[in-house]
Design a protein around this motif. Structure first.
Motif, mmCIF file in Angstrom:
data_model
loop_
_atom_site.group_PDB
_atom_site.id
_atom_site.type_symbol
_atom_site.label_atom_id
_atom_site.label_comp_id
_atom_site.label_asym_id
_atom_site.label_seq_id
_atom_site.Cartn_x
_atom_site.Cartn_y
_atom_site.Cartn_z
ATOM 1 N N ILE A 143 1.509 -7.000 13.530
ATOM 2 C CA ILE A 143 1.362 -5.347 12.650
ATOM 3 C C ILE A 143 0.981 -5.266 11.936
ATOM 4 O O ILE A 143 0.671 -3.790 10.754
ATOM 5 C CB ILE A 143 2.171 -4.868 13.781
ATOM 6 N N SER A 147 -1.807 -3.277 9.933
ATOM 7 C CA SER A 147 -1.609 -1.591 8.461
ATOM 8 C C SER A 147 -2.034 -1.318 7.643
ATOM 9 O O SER A 147 -1.590 -0.538 7.096
ATOM 10 C CB SER A 147 -0.565 -0.592 9.455
ATOM 11 N N THR A 148 -2.160 -2.503 6.563
ATOM 12 C CA THR A 148 -2.877 -2.763 5.532
ATOM 13 C C THR A 148 -3.525 -2.023 5.367
ATOM 14 O O THR A 148 -4.814 -2.085 5.217
ATOM 15 C CB THR A 148 -2.534 -4.134 4.768
ATOM 16 N N PRO A 149 -3.496 -0.788 4.196
ATOM 17 C CA PRO A 149 -4.425 -0.272 3.427
ATOM 18 C C PRO A 149 -5.298 -1.357 2.608
ATOM 19 O O PRO A 149 -4.905 -2.153 1.660
ATOM 20 C CB PRO A 149 -4.836 0.632 2.842
ATOM 21 N N TRP A 152 -6.122 -1.282 -1.203
ATOM 22 C CA TRP A 152 -4.960 -1.855 -2.243
ATOM 23 C C TRP A 152 -4.439 -3.052 -2.299
ATOM 24 O O TRP A 152 -4.003 -3.659 -3.223
ATOM 25 C CB TRP A 152 -3.534 -1.421 -1.286
ATOM 26 N N LEU A 156 -4.556 -6.627 -5.065
ATOM 27 C CA LEU A 156 -3.211 -6.738 -5.389
ATOM 28 C C LEU A 156 -3.884 -8.222 -5.597
ATOM 29 O O LEU A 156 -3.345 -9.069 -6.047
ATOM 30 C CB LEU A 156 -1.940 -6.663 -4.287
ATOM 31 N N LEU A 159 -5.230 -9.069 -9.088
ATOM 32 C CA LEU A 159 -4.169 -9.071 -10.029
ATOM 33 C C LEU A 159 -3.227 -10.065 -9.645
ATOM 34 O O LEU A 159 -2.874 -10.778 -11.097
ATOM 35 C CB LEU A 159 -2.949 -7.953 -9.685
ATOM 36 N N LEU B 220 -4.752 5.475 7.093
ATOM 37 C CA LEU B 220 -5.813 4.338 6.330
ATOM 38 C C LEU B 220 -7.497 5.314 6.074
ATOM 39 O O LEU B 220 -8.050 4.794 5.266
ATOM 40 C CB LEU B 220 -6.182 3.260 7.376
ATOM 41 N N LEU B 243 -4.981 6.680 -6.040
ATOM 42 C CA LEU B 243 -5.596 4.699 -6.145
ATOM 43 C C LEU B 243 -6.897 5.026 -6.436
ATOM 44 O O LEU B 243 -7.782 4.383 -7.473
ATOM 45 C CB LEU B 243 -5.657 4.133 -5.198
ATOM 46 N N PRO B 259 0.083 -2.117 -13.578
ATOM 47 C CA PRO B 259 -0.337 -2.088 -11.909
ATOM 48 C C PRO B 259 0.603 -0.661 -11.420
ATOM 49 O O PRO B 259 0.459 -0.626 -9.930
ATOM 50 C CB PRO B 259 0.785 -3.003 -11.603
ATOM 51 N N VAL B 262 -1.261 1.377 -9.366
ATOM 52 C CA VAL B 262 -1.451 1.027 -7.795
ATOM 53 C C VAL B 262 -0.664 0.569 -6.621
ATOM 54 O O VAL B 262 -1.043 0.915 -5.231
ATOM 55 C CB VAL B 262 -2.301 -0.229 -8.009
ATOM 56 N N VAL B 263 0.388 0.100 -6.921
ATOM 57 C CA VAL B 263 1.631 -0.516 -5.906
ATOM 58 C C VAL B 263 1.859 -0.329 -5.171
ATOM 59 O O VAL B 263 2.214 0.259 -4.221
ATOM 60 C CB VAL B 263 2.673 -1.795 -6.871
ATOM 61 N N GLY B 266 0.182 2.600 -2.422
ATOM 62 C CA GLY B 266 -0.433 1.822 -1.384
ATOM 63 C C GLY B 266 0.684 1.060 -0.536
ATOM 64 O O GLY B 266 0.717 1.289 0.913
ATOM 65 N N ILE B 267 1.811 1.277 -1.054
ATOM 66 C CA ILE B 267 3.180 0.680 -0.816
ATOM 67 C C ILE B 267 3.132 1.698 0.382
ATOM 68 O O ILE B 267 3.891 1.773 2.073
ATOM 69 C CB ILE B 267 4.512 0.525 -0.969
ATOM 70 N N ILE B 269 0.985 4.030 2.303
ATOM 71 C CA ILE B 269 0.449 4.394 3.198
ATOM 72 C C ILE B 269 0.778 2.943 3.877
ATOM 73 O O ILE B 269 0.307 3.679 5.681
ATOM 74 C CB ILE B 269 -1.680 3.532 2.640
ATOM 75 N N LEU B 270 1.247 1.757 3.295
ATOM 76 C CA LEU B 270 1.232 0.920 4.326
ATOM 77 C C LEU B 270 2.433 1.411 5.339
ATOM 78 O O LEU B 270 2.406 1.286 6.577
ATOM 79 C CB LEU B 270 1.611 -0.344 3.339
ATOM 80 N N THR B 273 1.589 3.904 8.147
ATOM 81 C CA THR B 273 0.909 3.354 8.934
ATOM 82 C C THR B 273 1.562 2.560 9.846
ATOM 83 O O THR B 273 1.716 2.753 10.976
ATOM 84 C CB THR B 273 -0.087 2.679 8.593
ATOM 85 N N LEU B 274 2.297 1.824 9.797
ATOM 86 C CA LEU B 274 3.364 0.670 10.270
ATOM 87 C C LEU B 274 4.269 1.790 11.042
ATOM 88 O O LEU B 274 4.361 0.699 11.851
ATOM 89 C CB LEU B 274 4.034 0.175 8.850
#
Lengths: 343, 299
Positions: A143, A147-149, A152, A156, A159, B220, B243, B259, B262-263, B266-267, B269-270, B273-274
């Motif tokens: 899951i 749902s990870t973009p 982004w 990572l 990096l 997303l 972003l 960084p 970005v971090v 993004g978190i 969004i994640l 969505t989750l």
């Protein structure tokens, strides 16, 4: 003949109609959106040559003819690949798309090469151990993955690879290495090209640069396939023939391979086909902006900056055609395997 | 259709599941954050995109007590931007799904109810619009109309309605064959009454669950469009835009130096969505009798 020609014929006719429909739709978009279509087709030109360019575009589109003639003309031009020169690249539009497509497709195929088996394996493993801790772990992971973009995650990964190994996987191939070893693209699939030329150094370089973007894009198919396969396998395990096989004392491995896997193949193919196209958009977002690779993504960005409507419309039509072709193939394969679908 | 007791019973039954609890928790927090965002954000003006007067001194400050998430390249407080971005995220996801659901449901139900040429035509259009990638539509709209929230929503709706039309068509196809629907038709009730009363009411629940689970994907995709610079203008409080400013505008190397830009978005969004998919998943299992079956059997 396991599948009727009639079914295949029907599917193909429908796909051709849809592709023609997309061409018409994109032409209507060009005509009906605000602004002069000729100006748009010429790429919003400025400066001394502007009037001439707009006149040329007007001629090319046949704007003095009735609308249905324009549409027929447009469809004809599309099918013969004669869309004129791209505004951003100054080479024929179809050539632009084809060269970008090869790069993106290489990435996609590489991604699906490992992510589909991995997703299916995770799904089967978690269905067999359903209710256990490992099952809920795999479920949660899948899951989260789905749902990870991706853009982004890609940054990572970049990096991480930079800080862990000091290697910055930017671009498709190191230009210095390509120059020094005399590597020249032939098909546009660099992995294939370097193998044809026997250029192992470039092959390894291309492969290493392919891994981070491939990992990034793979999260969606892995997540989706793991979940779908789990449900499918769990359902298949409830079937009477599996129960009978267990009663006969057939080995678990054999049951999985002979009965369960076979019954889940058609839906899994379908899901993979659908997610392949979804991942294509993912790849377009990730490859250029994050990983600096050429491909459909860089074409998208360039046509944004140069207001290149020709390439935009061509992208819409070719990507849709690609989607239709993949899905038609999937449907035909599915109908060949699974007799229940032939409607 | 909208029986509150019925829905509260479903929610109550599912609340025993951990995943559903987490999902409801996350979604509630996100929605509440979206509503009260300007009250929480320490620098609400900067959150909306105003560049502070002392921008030069506080450019790209790493996370500290004063700026929890650090500041961006123009000296704006990232925490405020991210918090106010919650609002845009919820608006985008909900309006895309809601509009597509309404359009798609009506068209899908019509295709299933009226047979013959209408069915064929509508199905053709469904097939057509399902195939067009939304990102290219976004590019086209960006080039013709310009930037803005309506552009993002429109480009997603143009492709998403077909998905709901397909689903409602499949569900409604079996509903219109039910005896009482056929009887209603035979007794001369007009389609305007049969469709909302019998057909839509029957498929509504399944569609709602599908819509909830799609909220995350809509978010997303919207943030991907914004990330490419195709949707909202830079400076807008949206996670994809943040972003975009951090990566697309300044190049990926710049991100390695800062960084935190970005971090954190993004978190968010994640997690959002989750949260949406964790809410929808148990509901779908609840709805689908095949998924509800106990699996502890022979194997």
């Amino acid at each position: 003949m396991p599948v009727s020609l009639n079914y295949i014929f029907k599917r193909i006719i429908l796909s051709i109609l849809v592709i023609l429909g997309v061409i018409v739709f994109s032409y209507l978009l060009l005509m009906l959106s605000p602004g002069d279509p000729a100006v748009k087709w010429a790429g919003n030109p400025r400066g001394p040559g502007a009037t001439k360019a707009i006149e040329l575009a007007r001629e090319e589109l046949g704007l003095n003819k009735p609308l249905y003639m324009q549409i027929v003309n447009f469809i004809y031009n599309f099918l013969t690949g004669n869309l004129g020169l791209s505004i951003a690249y100054k080479i024929p539009v179809s050539q632009v798309i084809v060269s970008g497509f090869a790069a993106t497709l290489e990435l996609m195929l590489f991604t699906y090469f490992f992510s589909v088996p991995l997703g299916i394996w995770l799904g089967i493993y978690s269905a067999i151990n359903r209710g256990s801790r490992i099952d809920s772990f795999i479920q949660s992971i899948s899951i989260i993955l789905a749902s990870t973009p991706t853009f982004w995650l890609g940054s990572l990964l970049l990096l991480a690879s930079n800080s862990l190994t000091g290697f910055f996987p930017y671009g498709r191939v190191s230009s210095k290495l390509a120059l020094s070893t005399g590597f020249t693209p032939i098909t546009g699939f660099y992995l294939l090209d370097s193998l044809i030329q026997g250029n192992i150094q470039v092959f390894i370089d291309v492969l290493v640069r392919l891994i981070p973007p491939a990992l990034t894009i793979s999260v969606y198919p892995i997540g989706v396939l793991a979940r779908v396969t789990r449900t499918l396998v769990a359902e298949a395990l409830l079937e009477d023939y599996v129960r009978a096989a267990v009663a006969w004392g057939i080995k678990r491995k054999t049951i999985i391979r002979q009965f369960v896997l076979r019954s889940i193949v058609p839906p899994v193919i379908q899901i993979s086909g659908l997610s392949f196209v979804y991942s294509l958009v993912d790849a377009m977002v990730v490859e250029t902006v994050v990983f600096g690779r050429e491909g459909l993504g860089s074409i998208l960005i360039d046509s944004l900056h140069k207001a290149d409507f020709r390439v935009t419309l061509a992208l819409a039509v070719y990507l849709t055609a690609f989607y239709i072709i993949v899905n038609t193939l999937v449907d035909i394969v599915q109908a060949t395997i699974d007799p229940r679908i032939r409607l | 259709m909208l029986l509150p007791t019925y829905y509260s019973r479903i929610i109550y039954r599912n609340l025993k599941k951990t995943r559903f609890k987490i999902g409801v928790g996350i979604s509630t927090i996100i929605v509440v954050l979206a509503i009260i965002a300007p009250l929480i954000a320490p620098y609400p003006d900067e959150g909306y995109g105003y560049i502070p007067a002392d921008a030069g001194e506080r450019k790209l400050v790493p996370p500290s007590i004063e700026h929890i998430f650090g500041t961006d390249a123009l000296g704006r407080d990232l925490f405020s931007r991210v918090i106010i971005g919650t609002r845009t995220a919820v608006i985008q996801a909900v309006s895309v799904i809601f509009i597509s659901l309404i359009i798609g449901m009506l068209i899908g139900v019509c295709a299933a109810y009226f047979k013959g040429i209408i069915e064929i035509t509508l199905n053709y259009f469904i097939e057509l619009f399902m195939a067009i990638p939304s990102i290219v539509i976004a590019l086209f709209l960006r080039l013709t109309i310009g930037q803005g929230l309506h552009v993002v929503i429109a480009s997603l709706v143009i492709t998403w309605w077909a998905w709901y039309a397909r689903i409602s068509y499949v569900y409604a196809k079996s509903v219109v064959e039910l005896e009482y629907v056929v009887l209603a038709k035979l007794s001369g009730l007009s389609a305007l009454k049969i469709i909302p009363r019998h057909v839509i009411r029957n498929i509504f629940q399944a569609l709602t669950v599908q819509a909830i689970s799609d909220l995350g994907s809509a978010l997303l995709e919207a943030s991907a469009i914004n990330f490419m610079g195709l949707g909202l203008p830079s400076g807008f409080p949206e996670w994809g835009v943040i972003l975009y400013e951090a990566i697309t505008e300044r190049g990926i190397e710049a991100f390695l130096r800062s960084p935190w830009l970005v971090v954190f978005p993004g978190i968010l969004i994640l997690v959002t969505t989750l949260g949406f998919s964790l809410v929808a998943d148990p509901l779908r299992e609840d709805l689908d009798p095949r998924l509800r079956r106990r699996w502890k059997l022979w194997f």
